[in-house]
Design a protein around this motif. Structure first.
Motif, PDB file in Angstrom:
ATOM      1  N   LEU A 108       0.826  -1.205   0.000  1.00 17.24           N
ATOM      2  CA  LEU A 108       0.000   0.000   0.000  1.00 17.24           C
ATOM      3  C   LEU A 108       0.862   1.257   0.000  1.00 17.24           C
ATOM      4  O   LEU A 108       1.825   1.362   0.765  1.00 17.24           O
ATOM      5  CB  LEU A 108      -0.915   0.023   1.228  1.00 17.24           C
ATOM      6  N   ARG A 149      -7.796   3.947   1.555  1.00 19.71           N
ATOM      7  CA  ARG A 149      -7.290   2.611   1.815  1.00 19.71           C
ATOM      8  C   ARG A 149      -7.835   2.163   3.171  1.00 19.71           C
ATOM      9  O   ARG A 149      -7.840   2.942   4.121  1.00 19.71           O
ATOM     10  CB  ARG A 149      -5.743   2.593   1.856  1.00 19.71           C
ATOM     11  N   ASP A 190      -8.085  -3.807   1.958  1.00 20.28           N
ATOM     12  CA  ASP A 190      -6.683  -3.751   1.560  1.00 20.28           C
ATOM     13  C   ASP A 190      -5.784  -4.536   2.497  1.00 20.28           C
ATOM     14  O   ASP A 190      -4.570  -4.632   2.263  1.00 20.28           O
ATOM     15  CB  ASP A 190      -6.219  -2.297   1.509  1.00 20.28           C
TER      16      ASP A 190
END
Length: 362
Positions: A14, A96, A175
């Motif tokens: 990420l 996210r 995520d």
């Protein structure tokens, strides 16, 4: 000079645009029956998508894992579908989000269990209360009963529940996942001598008391990916009858195990009340030595304290809880040094959009 709060960071796969994390906060807004995430929750989280990372509210991995009314689950198809609406909204807003996986253990109430008994490492009372909505529709704090001690079969079943919940979280579009190992819930109960009086492979010495946490982490990582898995720990929080004279060496031992596993991050939950014990600098340095992954800290941080701990290199990210409630655009407000709005404490748990999704951006 750019504040370290607004520098980007890589967290596993990420790319985070800033170091501000929205901390997990129970809000009890699911649809009933079934504790299903809904469109209101999607709106709420999407409003806060400018956080570098959102950690969802604690989410029970099974019906047995529930301890409070109206908290979401991740064990039914309806819940997976509901969370998919949330993650789609957050991603559409550029955010996210990871799901916090939760089993409350003894921090529960008999009304959530067919036999009236929560489970725990040992049959010891937490001397605490949980929020339960009664037949009259009113939520109240009620006493937790003495739990029943888990069998070895029970322990393996819960590890399996964590594994399935992680798989469901990834199907729901998250995520990553964060394992809730803090604040007096099940994993924390296994770690502490005050809550764990077992004499088998899951109790006694430090290696035995960390075994459950380590096995849960390995099971979850096998589904979510180790690079997308974190764990929250709270060594200095002793509420809920959780004082343990061995907790610091226990946490450091576990940190070394999680480092060897390759877990993406640890999330250190610090006490956030005014007279809470301060975390010694020596522990922060010891944790950095034991664990090489990313560190998140949370606990009544303001911008100045957050910048200081980032500059010291003792954390990589700082989580904010209460400030995100009434300030959905918290990163922008902090960057512009704008005053923060106050939240309405009467609307924290249960209800609708008021005090939840109706706070305006600056």
């Amino acid at each position: 000079m750019t504040s370290p709060l607004f520098l980007p960071l890589e967290l596993g796969p990420l790319h985070l645009p800033n170091r501000l994390v929205m901390a997990p906060m129970t809000r009890s807004r699911t649809s009933q029956p079934g504790n299903v995430p809904n469109d209101l929750m999607a709106t709420y989280y999407a409003q806060r998508a400018s956080a570098g990372l959102i950690v969802s509210e604690a989410t029970q991995i099974s019906p047995q894992g529930q301890g409070y009314s109206f908290t979401p689950g991740i064990h039914s198809e309806a819940q997976v579908d509901g969370w998919r609406r949330v993650t789609d909204a957050v991603h559409a807003a550029g955010g996210r989000m990871v799901l916090q996986l939760w089993h409350v253990g003894r921090m529960s109430h008999g009304s959530f269990h067919a036999d009236g008994l929560p489970v725990a490492p040992s049959a010891l009372s937490p001397d605490a209360q949980v929020w339960v909505v009664g037949a009259d529709g009113v939520g109240r704090m009620v006493d937790c009963p003495v739990p029943r001690e888990m069998t070895l079969q029970d322990i393996q079943a819960v590890i399996g529940d964590f594994r399935r919940a992680a798989a469901n979280a990834m199907r729901a579009g998250f995520d990553g996942v964060e394992i809730h190992g803090a604040n007096g819930y099940l994993i924390d109960q296994f770690l502490r001598t005050k809550a764990n009086h077992r004499t088998d492979a899951y109790g006694g010495g430090i290696a035995q008391r960390t075994r459950f946490a380590a096995e849960v982490a390995a099971a979850v990582a096998s589904e979510a990916g180790v690079e997308r898995t974190g764990m929250r720990l709270a060594p200095f929080i002793t509420q809920r009858n959780m004082h343990c004279p061995e907790i610091i060496p226990t946490i450091l031992h576990l940190a070394r195990q999680l480092d060897e596993l390759g877990l993406a991050y640890l999330h250190l939950a610090e006490a956030d009340w005014d007279d809470a014990p301060q975390i010694p600098q020596s522990f922060r340095h010891d944790l950095r030595g034991a664990y090489q992954g990313r560190l998140i800290v949370a606990g009544k941080y303001d911008a100045a304290r957050a910048e200081d701990i980032l500059q010291q290199g003792l954390a990589d990210l700082v989580a904010f809880g209460r400030p995100f409630i009434a300030n959905p655009d918290l990163p922008a407000r902090l960057a512009a040094q704008l005053p923060l709005a106050a939240f309405d404490p009467a609307t924290l748990f249960g209800g609708g959009a008021r005090g939840y999704a109706d706070y305006a951006a600056a």
